[in-house]
Scaffold this active site. Structure first.
Site, short mmCIF file in Angstrom:
data_model
loop_
_atom_site.label_atom_id
_atom_site.label_comp_id
_atom_site.label_asym_id
_atom_site.label_seq_id
_atom_site.Cartn_x
_atom_site.Cartn_y
_atom_site.Cartn_z
N HIS A 263 33.88 37.10 31.54
CA HIS A 263 33.25 37.90 32.44
C HIS A 263 34.21 38.88 32.96
O HIS A 263 35.34 38.64 33.53
CB HIS A 263 32.81 37.02 33.72
CG HIS A 263 31.78 37.93 34.98
ND1 HIS A 263 30.61 38.42 34.44
CD2 HIS A 263 32.15 38.13 35.99
CE1 HIS A 263 30.35 39.27 35.43
NE2 HIS A 263 31.34 38.99 36.37
N ASP A 265 34.61 42.12 35.50
CA ASP A 265 34.08 42.83 36.50
C ASP A 265 34.43 44.36 36.37
O ASP A 265 35.69 44.61 36.26
CB ASP A 265 34.35 42.65 38.19
CG ASP A 265 33.80 41.16 38.38
OD1 ASP A 265 32.49 41.08 38.03
OD2 ASP A 265 34.64 40.39 39.08
N ASP A 375 26.55 37.00 37.62
CA ASP A 375 27.38 36.69 38.93
C ASP A 375 26.90 38.01 39.93
O ASP A 375 27.49 38.50 40.77
CB ASP A 375 28.80 37.19 38.73
CG ASP A 375 29.75 37.27 39.68
OD1 ASP A 375 29.46 36.21 40.73
OD2 ASP A 375 30.78 37.90 39.93
N HIS A 580 28.00 45.12 40.27
CA HIS A 580 27.63 44.29 41.40
C HIS A 580 28.82 43.95 42.25
O HIS A 580 28.56 43.23 43.03
CB HIS A 580 26.99 42.85 40.56
CG HIS A 580 27.85 42.13 39.77
ND1 HIS A 580 27.66 41.79 38.60
CD2 HIS A 580 29.26 41.35 40.12
CE1 HIS A 580 28.90 41.26 38.04
NE2 HIS A 580 29.64 40.85 38.96
#
Length: 1041
Positions: A263, A265, A375, A580
């Protein structure tokens, strides 16, 4: 004959377990334990030089710089700079046959470059501290090697000062602690993994399980057999472990589908530009693992990140394409970024899928089948329909495991959206998207599975995440040991398709969850970083208007060229900012600055595109100047026209500039998706503003009557004809309130329930109410309140002629710390539920706190409006850029500003402008046109200079108010075609006619990716296109002109 017997041992669990732990410890007894033998001989580098750059530069530029000698341990920096190292190494001849690594331990995140290509990411935090130079040194391969190491002065999680989510420390220094050649003992690594897994099995299965004791005695016997100084003793110890791991499970055992994951970001505690390098470092490491582990599967989301890697690391990208074809590197998610699940508009969410799916199809020939959003801080009830319309019927996340109050009751279930669309949904029961392949995670996956007996398959996503890093060889080795080991779940390297296919095959007993997936945490993200929220809302509206105007310009003016490439670029910037951790405001100040700059770019370039399109909306010879949302100057021979991009007639007061640049007002009636000349029309009843004897001000427009107190609060808000008062007895509307806002940890993210106990009304008046505009087409009053010695609120309350709502144009100078500003409207309505607008529809939430599920929603999100109605009467609260609401009992509250200090120490400090409005109504909010009024507040009428006497025209209208024409855009892959998108907004089953003056030849139903359904031509009649809708259904049509 006498055999010597082994000494009996009191096989005490604690001593044996600790004995095994110490045998592989990297802290204790490393002089004589196995861990101390992982590396053999070491050898110094021949030469280590460095060069420091304040910017992130490409390799070709870095290699040309002049490098100076570097001594291990010397500090460099500061944060966000890059230190490039040139490494020259000569491998000793005596290491022939050995596995040789460059051992590199440093702060920061590193990328190794070899022969001008990125080859390996290195980070201590991601447990990657060596680069393999050769697995078995031969005479033929070069013994003298030159490498470059690009070292980013930031960690996997940025550079927080004192804690992970604190604002970054701008002056932090970094260093390299180890840089040397080493012999790597692969057999030691293998045996360490055996030991580690067995020790963990002992711990996890505990004293109640026979299998745990079998692991204990096995690992103890291995310590007895293994002499760290004698590698010939290793195979026997390894054999014991292998025997244990090979004891198989029964057929009913739970199946874990392991998938590599990383993951990343797209921005969070580091800027967008650093994310590009994080992708490079993480994904090149994944490619190295695939070369050595042909069964390894890696899932990877976010088309934007693929696009970044394609342009920054083309060589790496072509390797990724190769492994995508092989089915090992699997694009997932189908969206441009992993966006926030609450705040983007419905059309924005569709564009996330449109841009993402089209990218994956163009680059790899695939459409993703699963939506991947591990997430995000909650999930809109319209996502299932949007997924299904984008070719996706499966969904994976795990964030609801973070719920503060209630435990979500399922891991595998069908999620049913607002319109009834369903998607098969899986929350990995290990409650993580960054597992390490540890026994504990596997045991928890089985233990936490809330659908035991209904679902016997689960995902385990392994690899360092959030800041990147990804899987390691050790993780793969751990999982390989326990593929089918008695006492543990079965583990197979798998793919999303295999997992969901298995879940679907066994789905007969699965439960269904209806409605939104509300995260009971991070409710502060609906309000934090108000300028980002404002930028998002305004740019969504601007892009809508550009597409409408450009679509009509193509029809009106054959010479008009649709700027498809630039509009796509602007959309992609908007979609990127919906990541997000950006639109929620949970990012560092550098990211906020980048995001606001992107919004400015959209406003600037988008404003020009809108102006260009509007020039073509008159007949060719009548094209003149411009389209502006604020008044242009009247020129000789020119008149002002008004353009309406919304699909209903609008009757509104607008502001113009006359020839002397003096602003003047006009009341205009503009057709649906159309244009008309400005002609002064007089209101049926003008607005009156009267100062009363007690200093309060009475405002009336024939629909509403308001009394404004000296402090700006509303003493009354009255529907004149219906004789209904909206403000609750003995209360004031428009009451500003402050709260202490100190969460438990997640500062920018969380507002806690206890903040409600700290309510303090803002009462200090520094400028009492005064009349600004005395009436006619517009009446207004203004006042100023003092929040503190640092912060003030100045507000203009506006009542326009013919308007069913009263507007509050607000300016706040904000310099608070850990405070929350809201505005309250206690209303004369009693209802157990309030209604909130979401994407393409609305839903109800409770106004009481009966259950824990109810009180966990003390702060909720909504889009342009919320409404509280009883039978026959209600009040709506509209806004132009806010998302946080709460309605408790009969008090409607709009959240305005927060003041968190981490991860951005200056979050929300400064001047803010926003507008909200209050609209009392009789009947239902649907029949009272609350939905349309909220659109009108957010989509300004556009003014155009044009030739006098241009006839009014309307391009589109819809026969029923229940159906909203949301989008008009050119089709993606077809000339002379438009895509129009409509949705049912009332929650009703309805038939509607889409009327158009465009020369439509054919109309076809299509999905959200604009793929035509050849079995579903739309029914065309003389009146228009006939359509039928279910509640909250989205319908897309391809119109061939």
């Amino acid at each position: 004959m006498h055999h010597q017997q082994q000494q009996p041992v009191l096989k005490n669990r604690r001593t044996l377990l600790e004995r095994a732990e110490k045998f592989i410890s990297d802290i204790y007894f490393t002089d004589c334990n196995l861990r101390g033998r992982l590396y053999g001989d070491s050898y110094p580098l021949e030469c280590l030089t460095s060069f420091l750059s304040p910017k992130r530069i490409p390799f070709t530029e870095a290699a040309k710089q002049s490098f100076a000698p570097y001594t291990v341990g010397d500090p460099f920096g500061p944060t966000w700079w890059t230190c490039w190292f040139k490494v020259t190494a000569s491998i000793p001849e005596s290491w022939r046959g050995k596995e040789v690594h460059l051992r590199w331990e440093s702060d920061g995140e590193a990328m190794v470059w070899r022969e001008e290509q990125p080859v390996q990411g290195l980070t201590k935090e991601g447990e990657k501290t060596s680069y393999i130079l050769t697995e078995c040194l031969t005479d033929e391969e070069p013994h003298r090697i030159t490498l470059y190491v690009e070292l980013a002065c930031n960690g996997l999680f940025g550079a927080g000062q004192g804690s992970m989510i604190a604002a970054p420390d701008p002056n932090k220094k970094y260093s390299v602690q180890k840089a040397e050649l080493v012999v790597f003992n692969h057999d030691v690594r293998e045996l360490l993994t055996d030991f580690e897994m067995l020790v963990d099995i002992v711990k996890q299965l505990g004293e109640g399980e026979q299998r745990g004791y079998q692991a204990l005695f096995t690992v103890n016997e291995m310590v007895n057999l293994c002499d760290p100084a004698d590698p010939t003793s290793f195979p026997k110890a390894h054999g014991l472990a292998h025997k244990f791991f090979s004891q198989r499970n029964g057929q009913s055992q739970h199946n874990i589908h392991a998938m590599g994951h990383c993951h990343i970001d797209s921005a969070w505690l580091w800027p967008y530009e650093e994310t590009i390098r994080k992708c490079g470092r993480s994904w090149v490491t994944v490619i190295r693992l695939m070369e050595k582990n042909p069964e390894f599967v890696f899932t990877c989301s976010q088309a934007q990140q693929f696009q970044w890697v394609k342009s920054w690391y083309p060589g790496l990208y072509s390797q990724i394409q190769h492994y995508v074809k092989k089915g090992q590197f699997i694009p997932v998610g189908g969206t441009w970024v992993e966006m926030d699940g609450n705040l983007p508009s419905g059309e924005s969410m569709i564009r996330q899928f449109l841009e993402g799916q089209r990218f994956f199809h163009q680059e790899f020939g695939i459409y993703c089948k699963e939506f991947w959003l591990p997430d995000t801080f909650g999930y809109s009830a319209q996502l299932p329909q949007i997924m299904q319309g984008s070719g996706i019927s499966r969904f994976l996340t795990q964030k609801l495991s973070w719920n503060l109050v209630n435990v979500f009751p399922h891991n595998t279930f069908f999620w049913e959206g607002l319109d009834g669309s369903q998607v098969l949904t899986h929350f990995p029961p290990g409650n993580s998207y960054g597992m390490m392949g540890k026994v504990e995670e596997l045991v928890n996956t089985v233990k936490n599975n809330k659908d035991k007996g209904r679902a016997n398959h689960s995902a385990a996503l392994f690899g360092f995440g959030d800041g990147g890093g990804g899987p390691t060889q050790v993780m793969l080795d751990r999982l390989r040991r326990v593929q089918d080991t008695d006492g543990l779940p079965r583990v197979q390297m798998s793919s999303p398709d295999r997992l969901f296919s298995q879940l679907h095959a066994d789905s007969a007993l699965l439960c269904t969850w209806v409605g939104e997936l509300f995260l009971e945490l991070h409710n502060g993200t609906y309000t934090t970083q108000a300028q980002i929220k404002l930028g998002n809302r305004q740019c969504e509206a601007l892009l809508h208007d550009i597409e409408v105007a450009s679509s009509l310009a193509m029809w009106k003016d054959k010479a008009f060229q649709y700027p498809a490439k630039r509009i796509q670029e602007l959309w992609r910037l908007l979609l990127l900012n919906q990541f997000h951790d950006v639109i929620p405001g949970s990012c560092i100040e550098m990211v906020v600055d980048d995001a606001l700059a992107y919004y400015q770019e959209i406003r600037r370039d988008g404003g020009q595109l809108l102006q260009d399109a509007c020039k073509s909306l008159g007949p060719r010879e009548q094209q003149q100047d411009a389209c502006k949302s604020l008044g242009p100057r009247e020129q000789q021979g020119h008149s002002t026209a008004v353009f309406n991009t919304l699909p209903w007639e609008r009757n509104e007061v607008i502001q113009l500039q006359d020839a002397t640049d003096q602003p003047r007002l006009a009341l205009v009636k503009v057709p649906s998706v159309g244009l008309t000349m400005v002609e002064d029309t007089q209101p049926v009843i003008p607005v009156s503003v009267t100062v009363q004897a007690d200093g309060t001000v009475l405002m009336e427009n024939g629909i509403l009557q308001a009394i404004v107190n000296k402090d700006g609060s509303l003493a009354r808000l009255y529907l004149i004809k219906e004789n209904r008062e909206a403000v609750s007895d003995g209360c004031q509307g428009n009451q500003f309130v402050m709260f202490d806002d100190v969460p438990l940890y997640w500062d920018a993210w969380d507002v806690m329930d206890y903040h409600l106990q700290t309510r303090k009304p803002v009462l200090e008046v520094s400028q009492p109410v005064k009349v600004v505009s005395a009436g006619g087409l517009k009446g207004s009053v203004s006042f100023t309140l003092r929040i503190s010695d640092k912060s003030t609120i100045t507000q203009e309350i506006v009542l326009d002629a013919m308007s069913p709502y009263i507007k509050f144009n607000t300016q706040v100078e904000w310099a608070e710390s850990h405070k929350f500003l809201k505005v309250e409207f206690p209303v004369r309505v009693r209802s157990p539920n309030a209604t909130y607008e979401i994407q393409f529809g609305h839903l109800q939430r409770p106004t009481h706190m009966n259950t824990s599920w109810d009180w966990a929603r003390f702060e909720v999100w909504s889009h342009k409006w919320a409404d509280l109605s009883e039978h026959g009467f209600g009040v709506a609260l509209l806004n132009d850029c806010k998302y946080g609401y709460s309605v408790h009992k009969n008090t409607m509250t709009l959240s305005l500003l927060r003041a968190p200090k981490a991860p951005d120490a200056n979050a929300d400090m400064g001047v803010h402008h926003f507008t909200y409005a209050v609209m009392p109504h009789t009947g239902t909010f649907q029949d009272a046109s609350v939905i349309q009024c909220a659109y009108n507040l957010n989509y300004p009428l556009r003014l155009i200079e044009c030739f006098p006497h241009t006839a009014p025209w309307s391009a589109f209208s819809v026969s029923t108010a229940a159906v909203i024409l949301e989008t008009i855009k050119p089709a993606e892959d077809r000339k002379d075609s438009l895509v129009v998108r409509l949705y049912e907004s009332h929650g009703s089953s309805v038939t509607a006619t889409l009327c158009t003056s465009l020369p439509v030849q054919e109309a076809w139903h299509c999905d959200l990716l604009e793929r035509v359904d050849a079995t579903r031509p739309a029914k065309m009649t003389n009146d228009g296109i006939m359509l039928s809708f279910n509640p909250f259904q989205i319908v897309s049509l391809l119109l061939c002109l």
